[in-house]
Design an enzyme around this catalytic site. Structure first.
Site, PDB file in Angstrom:
ATOM      1  N   GLU A  73      -8.821  -9.002   0.167  1.00 26.58           N
ATOM      2  CA  GLU A  73      -8.407  -9.312   1.459  1.00 26.58           C
ATOM      3  C   GLU A  73      -9.441  -9.172   2.615  1.00 26.58           C
ATOM      4  O   GLU A  73      -9.448 -10.021   3.478  1.00 26.58           O
ATOM      5  CB  GLU A  73      -7.117  -8.306   2.034  1.00 26.58           C
ATOM      6  CG  GLU A  73      -5.879  -8.686   1.393  1.00 26.58           C
ATOM      7  CD  GLU A  73      -5.505  -8.344  -0.180  1.00 26.58           C
ATOM      8  OE1 GLU A  73      -4.798  -8.980  -0.716  1.00 26.58           O
ATOM      9  OE2 GLU A  73      -6.395  -7.379  -0.656  1.00 26.58           O
ATOM     10  N   HIS A 142       4.582  -1.093  -0.452  1.00 21.08           N
ATOM     11  CA  HIS A 142       4.950  -2.182  -0.354  1.00 21.08           C
ATOM     12  C   HIS A 142       6.049  -2.552   0.737  1.00 21.08           C
ATOM     13  O   HIS A 142       6.727  -3.809   0.771  1.00 21.08           O
ATOM     14  CB  HIS A 142       5.252  -2.965  -1.455  1.00 21.08           C
ATOM     15  CG  HIS A 142       4.209  -3.191  -2.557  1.00 21.08           C
ATOM     16  ND1 HIS A 142       3.911  -1.894  -3.304  1.00 21.08           N
ATOM     17  CD2 HIS A 142       3.267  -4.055  -3.021  1.00 21.08           C
ATOM     18  CE1 HIS A 142       2.864  -2.216  -4.158  1.00 21.08           C
ATOM     19  NE2 HIS A 142       2.561  -3.483  -3.828  1.00 21.08           N
TER      20      HIS A 142
END
Length: 343
Positions: A73, A142
């Site tokens: 990322e 998450h």
């Protein structure tokens, strides 16, 4: 044949479109409209996207416009921010916004602050998008909602769609905006169909950033929410209407800049306020709304303290029964409304 006989064909009616397909349409239309737009992220190209948002786009636009990235990322977000500074208009997909923490230096220190630090000479027209908040059975790492995190930072615009029209219109507006925009989608909404008007089916359709929408008119209490909980608010309003309580439901749509004027006007009418969000309570979106109302003239119209409905103040459990008790449910909203109305 009907036209030749003098009959007038009716205009295209509203259709049912899932949030997934609305996002796909928006990306397709903006890629076609502006050659500077490109999409990058993990599995967005050959795999058609982890959630199939980018289905068919790689085959249509090729490797230069739809780019698969490594699982890094910080790396691909930095590439996207640099490309935006150089004049392109990247759409940077995070497989989940929880992973954006790996790249938060690029999002905040590079993208959000550059226009200010360059005295306006360097724009960073980039969209960071992907699923945000709790899904189902994906546990603590998450399930976090980042609306308050990114909404806290000057230099960013932050949008949070609920319906298909929200998703399409906000994504198109975000891609065309010259500022960095964080678009917080919800995975559990991707497969949900919503009615899309004839106007929203146009390639020119956008939803203005910074403008809330009143989804249901009411007179007794104002419910303010964003993303998936908007649907819960509408369900709660339908139940309460059978008991004679009319809720005004506001779909915030944009977290930053926040359309507090629409909320204030509603509170002046209803005299009661309940905020609903999936994120944690401390320093949350609801806390900001309540503070703004208290600091403004609408405070004088409140007949009871504002009430917040939020996620539980714990990391998200994996077990379903615990997860259900950590996420605001329709019954929680109904309880909060009755509490603020003292009924």
């Amino acid at each position: 044949l009907q036209q030749r006989r003098g009959f007038r064909l009716s205009a295209p009616a509203a259709i049912q479109v899932t949030v997934r397909d609305a996002l796909n349409q928006a990306l397709d239309e903006e890629l076609e409209r502006d050659e500077r737009v490109f999409l990058l992220g993990e599995e967005v190209a050959q795999y058609d996207g982890a959630y199939k948002i980018s289905r068919g786009l790689w085959k249509k636009y090729g490797d230069k416009r739809i780019i698969d990235t490594p699982i890094s990322e910080m790396g691909f977000t930095g590439i996207a921010v640099g490309a935006a500074m150089a004049g392109l208009r990247p759409v940077c997909e995070f497989m989940t916004f929880n992973f954006s923490m790996q790249a938060i230096d690029q999002v905040i220190n590079s993208a959000a602050k550059t226009c200010y630090m360059s005295a306006g000479s360097i724009a960073v027209p980039i969209v960071f998008r992907g699923p945000n908040g709790a899904s189902a059975g994906v546990a603590a790492q998450h399930s976090q909602c980042f609306a308050a995190w990114y909404g806290h930072c000057p230099g960013l615009k932050v949008v949070s769609p609920w319906s298909s029209e929200d998703a399409k219109g906000l994504l198109k507006a975000s891609i065309r905006d010259d500022n960095p925009v964080v678009m917080l989608e919800n995975e559990l909404l991707y497969g949900v169909p919503f009615e899309m008007s004839e106007q929203a089916q146009s390639k020119d359709f956008i939803v203005p950033i910074g403008k809330a929408k009143i989804e249901r008119q009411g007179t007794h209490v104002t419910l303010v929410s964003h993303s998936r909980p908007v649907g819960h608010c509408l369900e709660a309003a339908a139940v309460l209407a059978k008991e004679g309580v009319e809720c005004e439901v506001i779909n915030l749509r944009t977290i930053r800049p926040m359309d507090i004027e629409t909320v204030e006007a509603s509170v002046v009418k209803t005299n009661h306020l309940v905020t609903v969000e999936g994120g944690w309570p401390q320093f949350g979106v609801g806390a900001e709304i309540c503070a703004r109302i208290m600091e403004g003239s609408a405070f004088n119209y409140l007949d009871a303290p504002a009430v917040r409905v939020t996620g539980a103040d714990v990391p998200m459990p994996y077990a379903k029964i615990l997860e259900d008790n950590c996420i605001p449910q329709v019954k929680d909203i109904i309880f909060a409304v009755k509490k603020t109305l003292n009924i």
